[in-house]
Design a protein around this motif. Sequence first.
Motif: not given
Length: 291
Positions: A114-120, A185-190
């Motif tokens: 499961v991909s989870t945000l770690a840095r933006c 992908h970025d919007f999905a984890v955000l």
Amino acid sequence: MNELQNTKASIKRSNQAHYEHLAKKSKTNSSKLLPRRIQRLLKWKEKQNKVKKNNANHKMCTNKNDLNKYPVFTEFMKTHIKSYDANNCLLNEHEDDIVALDCEMVGTGIKGCVSTLARCSIVNYKGDVIYDKYVKPSNPVTDYRTKWSGIREKDLAGAPCFNQVQTEVKDVLNGSIIVGHSLHHDFAVLKLRHSQHRIRDTAEYELLKEFTNMGQSSCTPSLRCLARCLLGRDIQGGEHCSVADARAALDVYKLVENHWEEEVKNQEKEKDEENNVSYMDDKFWPSEIFL
């Protein structure tokens, strides 16, 4: 008895003619005689062969010492690209509204699937960093994916929670034109949404596919390939950096900025014209009724 033998012989001849017809047909169009499952398999293999050809063209971007092979030097690109130097691009009239976004993910759940945000990271039109924070995932991290993400356990120690980062990023992106690569992908984890007409995704723009010889392929050129082909820049050689990736996507966008924005304006103009159409206008009614 003779009649029975004649009947059997005629049936045999008709069957033989039928088999000959099938054999002849199979030579001209053998795939139609195969079961549907086999037909689908053959079509899939044919599609894979096309993908391999596109990937072969894609791999030409990996040779650092032979820049003359890169599409950036073709006449076709010279008619569309306004400048080869991203630092000397013409200024967009809405440059203050343009930002570039990139995120790094880690894995949570079973086997880190499961991909989870770690840095933006977010940079402005000039490439200056206006936001860059690590994020502490809500769930335990099972795979830091350091080989690609560059994220380590110590980076997330003391990092703000997801809800805080999400709120801050939403405020920064509000009303902006967002540039990035594979932004879904970025919007999905955000867990954020953004107006589609204010998204500039370098992975989906057809002109950039043409520049990397991907054409109308369903494959999307990687950011590394675009940076190599169009900017002569090496990125993602090892661990990824979200700031470097955001700047690379922004510089790729700048190369085709005028052409891209002109297309967007034309599309918006066409939509406005369609929305303003009223079927009560005289032109939609036969002229006889006005006599």
